[in-house]
Enzyme design. Sequence first.
Site: not given
Ligand code: DHE
Length: 545
Positions: A48, A51-52, A89, A328, A370
């Site tokens: 949770c 999101c929350h 939700m 984000h 995104h």
């Molecule tokens: Fe990410 C980048 C946050 C879920 C893979 N992710 C980022 C960035 C943030 C972020 C703030 C940017 C960083 C930067 O540029 O400085 N991501 C989050 C979350 O909060 C979220 C929604 C849920 C979580 O709990 O993490 C989340 N992200 C994911 C995934 O489920 C992904 C697909 C698989 C994983 O590895 O967890 C994922 N996020 C990525 C990747 C990047 C990324 C591969 C970098 C992309 C790039 O090209 O720079």
Amino acid sequence: GVTAPEVNYQAGSSPLVDEPMYQSTNPKAPKMTQAEFDRARQIYFERCAGCHGVLRKGATGKPLTPDITIGKGTDYLKVFITYGSPAGMPNWGTSGDLTPAEVDMMARYVQQDPPIPPEFGMAAMKATWKVIVPPDQRPKKKMNNYNITNIFSTTLRDAGQIALIDGDSKQIISVIKTGYAVHISRMSASGRYLFVTGRDAKVNMIDLWMEHPDTVAEVRTGLEARSVESSKFKGYEDKYVISGTYWPPQFVIMNGDTLEPLKIVSTRGMVVGTQEYHPEPRVASIVASHFKPEFIVNVKETGKTLMVDYSDLNALKTIEIGSAPFLHDGGLDSTKRYFMVAANNSNKISVIDLKDDKLAAIVDVGKTPHPGRGANFIHPKFGPVWSTGDLGDEFISLIGTDPIKHKQYAFKVVETLKGQGGGALFIKSHPKSKHLYSDTPLNPDPKLSQSVAVYDIDNLEKGYTVLPIAEWADIKDDGAKRVVQPEFNKAGDEVWFSVWSAKNKESAIVVVDDKTLKLKAVIKDPRLITPTGHFNVNNTQHDVY
Ligand code: DHE
């Protein structure tokens, strides 16, 4: 029903699940035993909090503080948790994710005061800080025969590791232990040091000059994090590293040689627009400016971009630009002057001018944009554009980025492409390529989550070609096989994709020939556990995307 990709994306587990927390009981809330409270707290941080929010002040999801929840009452809350809502939700009860007893427990839990995780200041950071190889004991020149500019750092998410893969030979050079559920990799300006952050806010500094590239320093900067970056302005190459954290809500600037934490800044404060206090504004993307000695820090819940001048850490100057919540991910335009950041809850892209330190524009795009870092290319009609896909719909927005030669198109959506479907996370092109690639890993239809769409930049009106990446990987195991994150090699003639399976199933990396759009190589190895992001050294170092 099917949960929207946006919700699945954010409902991941938080590392805070394992932290001890201060807990007070609310006398007006329904009774819970300590065992129930502890179990409910665990479920909350697993499902949770994304999101929350940690303090339940709300983000994508509604606020769930006792002043609101006690008034709703246990029965109402149980219905909501069981069936979900059209606003996003998930239906935790009817989907079978939570038992009726767990639903009842969660309904009582959210009426208690939110337990508060500990802070993480300088003493806590210093206690975790390790210099494994001090700067004077590191190599004076590159000691290996790898073409390090074409190495890929691949996230092995659930293994808490990264794989360094030689882009030329496609061989795994090494697998390095990093933080829990690694999130991203970034490069130092010189191209020598690789920085990796785990979700648990552990930062690893890896020296690519060593005979066997490995961690030379590490530190934890908080309890939960997603971003790390290294200073890139002339004269400050490799000098500082910055880590942004979700909890506590803060960023820290560190010594670029050793990761010694130097300066911690809290991001708690007022939300843009309403100007009400938010106790938990998480730090999302961070990028290093090429125009000034500045880090561009994007704060999610307050909708503010902080331009942090690192030239004097004792007299820290910060320009605060408010645009829209929740900031984000994002990337630079091809000139590196403009930072394009998704305000995902507002369906907008905020354009920050890194030369004049101001907001250049706010652009309306599709539902829950995104971009990852987005993709830059030259549009035959509109000139230089930057593009993003959406989590919430099937569209791709192309935004003009050249206010000089293509002024009439600058910071406007000049064209909208129809993609395969919603659930898009990453989009990519390269200056040498004539193609634009868009993934859809979070689309509920496996056909779409296991393939990618490719556009011919010179014939965008023709629509897209589908590449069946997961099929090409030829994985016998069943299960998700999400195809995620296109990334080019240094030469710009190959594109790499992860085929992301569950932890106990086979995964792969699929390499596509960019000219012919044919399969070039499949990388499989028992060590490739849950590969997600991958970062080419040259392209990450020079912000090529
Ligand atoms: Fe990410 C980048 C946050 C879920 C893979 N992710 C980022 C960035 C943030 C972020 C703030 C940017 C960083 C930067 O540029 O400085 N991501 C989050 C979350 O909060 C979220 C929604 C849920 C979580 O709990 O993490 C989340 N992200 C994911 C995934 O489920 C992904 C697909 C698989 C994983 O590895 O967890 C994922 N996020 C990525 C990747 C990047 C990324 C591969 C970098 C992309 C790039 O090209 O720079």
